[in-house]
Design a protein around this motif. Structure first.
Motif, PDB file in Angstrom:
ATOM      1  N   ILE A 166      37.923  37.068  49.471  1.00 38.83           N
ATOM      2  CA  ILE A 166      37.213  36.586  48.290  1.00 38.83           C
ATOM      3  C   ILE A 166      38.267  36.204  47.261  1.00 38.83           C
ATOM      4  CG2 ILE A 166      35.591  37.147  46.438  1.00 38.83           C
ATOM      5  CD1 ILE A 166      34.278  37.079  49.205  1.00 38.83           C
ATOM      6  N   GLY A 167      38.245  34.956  46.817  1.00 39.38           N
ATOM      7  CA  GLY A 167      39.176  34.468  45.805  1.00 39.38           C
ATOM      8  C   GLY A 167      38.419  34.059  44.559  1.00 39.38           C
ATOM      9  N   THR A 168      39.109  33.451  43.642  1.00 35.30           N
ATOM     10  CA  THR A 168      38.501  32.988  42.399  1.00 35.30           C
ATOM     11  C   THR A 168      38.549  31.465  42.355  1.00 35.30           C
ATOM     12  OG1 THR A 168      39.188  34.988  41.235  1.00 35.30           O
ATOM     13  CG2 THR A 168      38.663  33.072  39.877  1.00 35.30           C
ATOM     14  N   ASN A 169      37.404  30.860  42.099  1.00 36.36           N
ATOM     15  CA  ASN A 169      37.340  29.421  41.905  1.00 36.36           C
ATOM     16  C   ASN A 169      37.971  29.131  40.547  1.00 36.36           C
ATOM     17  OD1 ASN A 169      36.354  26.872  40.874  1.00 36.36           O
ATOM     18  ND2 ASN A 169      34.928  26.851  42.598  1.00 36.36           N
ATOM     19  N   MET A 170      39.097  28.448  40.538  1.00 33.66           N
ATOM     20  CA  MET A 170      39.832  28.226  39.295  1.00 33.66           C
ATOM     21  C   MET A 170      39.087  27.316  38.323  1.00 33.66           C
ATOM     22  SD  MET A 170      42.138  30.314  39.783  1.00 33.66           S
ATOM     23  CE  MET A 170      43.227  30.070  38.410  1.00 33.66           C
ATOM     24  N   ALA A 171      38.171  26.507  38.801  1.00 34.92           N
ATOM     25  CA  ALA A 171      37.412  25.621  37.924  1.00 34.92           C
ATOM     26  C   ALA A 171      36.293  26.368  37.190  1.00 34.92           C
ATOM     27  CB  ALA A 171      36.818  24.464  38.717  1.00 34.92           C
ATOM     28  N   ALA A 200      34.357  31.766  39.045  1.00 33.89           N
ATOM     29  CA  ALA A 200      33.440  32.521  39.911  1.00 33.89           C
ATOM     30  C   ALA A 200      34.126  32.905  41.223  1.00 33.89           C
ATOM     31  CB  ALA A 200      32.208  31.679  40.207  1.00 33.89           C
ATOM     32  N   PRO A 201      33.684  34.008  41.827  1.00 37.23           N
ATOM     33  CA  PRO A 201      34.242  34.373  43.128  1.00 37.23           C
ATOM     34  C   PRO A 201      33.798  33.379  44.200  1.00 37.23           C
ATOM     35  CG  PRO A 201      32.579  35.981  42.417  1.00 37.23           C
ATOM     36  CD  PRO A 201      32.703  34.965  41.343  1.00 37.23           C
ATOM     37  N   GLN A 202      34.670  33.166  45.183  1.00 37.86           N
ATOM     38  CA  GLN A 202      34.320  32.279  46.295  1.00 37.86           C
ATOM     39  C   GLN A 202      35.037  32.771  47.551  1.00 37.86           C
ATOM     40  OE1 GLN A 202      35.689  28.363  45.230  1.00 37.86           O
ATOM     41  NE2 GLN A 202      37.753  28.734  45.968  1.00 37.86           N
TER      42      GLN A 202
END
Length: 124
Positions: free
Chosen positions: A111-116, A119-121
């Motif tokens: 699980i990473g972070t959507n930099m835009a 939100a988690p993705q």
């Protein structure tokens, strides 16, 4: 898996593949010892968080149902935590060599972070 005798206990260093396979089979509890900020930015889906700064080996449950495997960013902090567990009287404990960096490099999902959006993705 690499093993090392540490006092009366055994320290196991698991590969990413060994951890992923055991985690998929629900045979282990994967504990992330990084900071809450590192965990929130990206982490293994389903891993638990127990930051090194707040770690207390004596508060961990036994390993009768599932083995405990620690991980961090590179394997340094998880090695330290595992050794603390052995010093606290555990007979056998494990950590993931190479840490989360090795997990990501191997192409395993996380699980990473959507930099835009922030939100988690799911990644990888």
């Amino acid at each position: 898996m690499k093993t090392e005798q540490v006092g009366e206990g055994v320290l196991e260093t698991w590969t990413v593949d060994e951890v992923a396979e055991a985690f998929d089979r629900n045979e282990i509890v994967l504990i992330d010892v990084r900071t809450p900020q590192e965990f929130m930015f990206e982490h293994v889906d389903g891993a638990m968080l127990m930051p090194l700064a707040f770690f207390k080996a004596e508060k961990l449950p036994g390993q009768s149902d599932k083995r405990i495997v620690f991980h961090c960013g590179s394997g340094m902090r998880s090695d330290r935590v595992a050794r603390e567990c052995l010093s606290a009287g555990m007979e056998r404990i494990a950590h993931m060599g190479g840490g989360f960096g090795a997990w990501k490099s191997s192409g395993r999902p996380y699980i990473g972070t959507n930099m835009a959006t922030g939100a988690p993705q799911r990644s990888a």
